[in-house]
Motif scaffolding. Structure first.
Motif, mmCIF file in Angstrom:
data_model
loop_
_atom_site.group_PDB
_atom_site.id
_atom_site.type_symbol
_atom_site.label_atom_id
_atom_site.label_comp_id
_atom_site.label_asym_id
_atom_site.label_seq_id
_atom_site.Cartn_x
_atom_site.Cartn_y
_atom_site.Cartn_z
ATOM 1 N N ILE A 41 -82.279 -45.717 -45.957
ATOM 2 C CA ILE A 41 -82.204 -47.097 -45.451
ATOM 3 C C ILE A 41 -80.742 -47.507 -45.403
ATOM 4 O O ILE A 41 -79.996 -47.291 -46.355
ATOM 5 N N PHE A 42 -80.367 -48.124 -44.295
ATOM 6 C CA PHE A 42 -79.015 -48.652 -44.136
ATOM 7 C C PHE A 42 -79.108 -50.173 -44.132
ATOM 8 O O PHE A 42 -79.705 -50.766 -43.246
ATOM 9 N N TRP A 43 -78.529 -50.775 -45.155
ATOM 10 C CA TRP A 43 -78.512 -52.225 -45.315
ATOM 11 C C TRP A 43 -77.342 -52.782 -44.499
ATOM 12 O O TRP A 43 -76.189 -52.479 -44.794
ATOM 13 N N VAL A 44 -77.636 -53.565 -43.486
ATOM 14 C CA VAL A 44 -76.603 -54.163 -42.640
ATOM 15 C C VAL A 44 -76.334 -55.562 -43.174
ATOM 16 O O VAL A 44 -77.155 -56.465 -43.017
ATOM 17 N N SER A 129 -77.227 -51.668 -32.978
ATOM 18 C CA SER A 129 -77.519 -50.878 -31.786
ATOM 19 C C SER A 129 -76.677 -49.610 -31.750
ATOM 20 O O SER A 129 -77.190 -48.519 -31.476
ATOM 21 N N LEU A 130 -75.405 -49.749 -32.058
ATOM 22 C CA LEU A 130 -74.521 -48.581 -32.061
ATOM 23 C C LEU A 130 -74.903 -47.602 -33.173
ATOM 24 O O LEU A 130 -74.979 -46.392 -32.952
ATOM 25 N N LEU A 131 -75.177 -48.121 -34.369
ATOM 26 C CA LEU A 131 -75.565 -47.236 -35.474
ATOM 27 C C LEU A 131 -76.895 -46.544 -35.200
ATOM 28 O O LEU A 131 -77.079 -45.377 -35.554
ATOM 29 N N GLN A 132 -77.819 -47.248 -34.564
ATOM 30 C CA GLN A 132 -79.095 -46.620 -34.233
ATOM 31 C C GLN A 132 -78.909 -45.475 -33.251
ATOM 32 O O GLN A 132 -79.581 -44.447 -33.343
ATOM 33 N N TRP A 133 -77.991 -45.633 -32.326
ATOM 34 C CA TRP A 133 -77.713 -44.553 -31.379
ATOM 35 C C TRP A 133 -77.143 -43.339 -32.113
ATOM 36 O O TRP A 133 -77.534 -42.207 -31.861
ATOM 37 N N VAL A 134 -76.237 -43.585 -33.041
ATOM 38 C CA VAL A 134 -75.586 -42.493 -33.764
ATOM 39 C C VAL A 134 -76.522 -41.863 -34.797
ATOM 40 O O VAL A 134 -76.576 -40.647 -34.937
ATOM 41 N N MET A 140 -83.115 -42.611 -40.274
ATOM 42 C CA MET A 140 -82.585 -43.732 -41.041
ATOM 43 C C MET A 140 -83.155 -45.045 -40.512
ATOM 44 O O MET A 140 -83.243 -45.255 -39.306
ATOM 45 N N LEU A 141 -83.572 -45.888 -41.434
ATOM 46 C CA LEU A 141 -84.046 -47.226 -41.090
ATOM 47 C C LEU A 141 -82.918 -48.222 -41.313
ATOM 48 O O LEU A 141 -82.125 -48.061 -42.230
ATOM 49 N N PHE A 142 -82.879 -49.251 -40.491
ATOM 50 C CA PHE A 142 -81.836 -50.265 -40.583
ATOM 51 C C PHE A 142 -82.467 -51.596 -40.942
ATOM 52 O O PHE A 142 -83.444 -52.012 -40.321
#
Length: 189
Positions: A41-44, A129-134, A140-142
């Motif tokens: 999980i990526f905490w934004v 959006s950019l991190l999801q593309w990468v 990985m969930l955001f």
């Protein structure tokens, strides 16, 4: 496995990706060791209102020139507004920043940046959006902090912390001592 970072213009600092890759590696390791599902999980953190930090980035050109690219004017960056509430406006400095680096980018990356960063899109939505593309294909969930707050996901955690005040105090004291032992500076607010 949770990692995270506050929003950063054009994807932010390189350590944003390094933290994500480290979390993915740990996820894989734990999946094998535990023989069970483990989710990265990526905490934004988009509740942060530090516009200078979220809206500017240093960029090295192939010629060795260091550019400071900004999403908007210095005056706007100093305004205490969360990254989730900031919107990209047509004609603002973010478009000039993209033009300045366009020739140095692979075509696909430039296209993705142009898709992510566009007028009326929030800073946090562009970042995600950019991190999801990468990183999206990695599983990985955001999770955006602003959405977690809006949906009340913090309420059970805060309620439990208030109910267990003594335990939380001991845990904080233990963590503080653990950090102070090797000499890390502690800032108590």
């Amino acid at each position: 496995v949770v990692t995270g970072q506050q929003v950063g213009f054009l994807g932010g600092a390189l350590y944003t990706l390094l933290k994500a890759v480290a979390a993915l590696a740990l996820t894989q390791q734990l999946r094998q060791q535990l023989a069970r599902p483990v989710v990265p999980i990526f905490w934004v953190e988009d509740n942060d209102s530090d516009g200078r930090e979220a809206g500017s980035i240093a960029w090295w050109t192939p010629e060795g020139e260091l550019l400071e690219l900004q999403a908007t004017s210095d005056a706007e960056l100093r305004q205490p507004i969360s990254s989730s509430a900031r919107l990209f406006r047509a004609g603002d400095t973010w478009q000039e920043a993209l033009r300045r680096i366009a020739a140095h980018l692979p075509h696909e990356l430039l296209q993705r940046l142009q898709q992510a960063y566009r007028p009326q899109r929030s800073w946090s939505s562009a970042f995600v959006s950019l991190l999801q593309w990468v990183l999206g294909d990695s599983g990985m969930l955001f999770l955006q902090a602003s959405q977690a707050r809006r949906l009340g996901l913090f309420a059970p955690v805060l309620t439990r912390a208030l109910e267990a005040e003594a335990e939380v105090t001991i845990a904080l004291q233990t963590a503080t001592a653990w950090l102070q032992e090797p000499g890390y500076p502690i800032s108590l607010i």
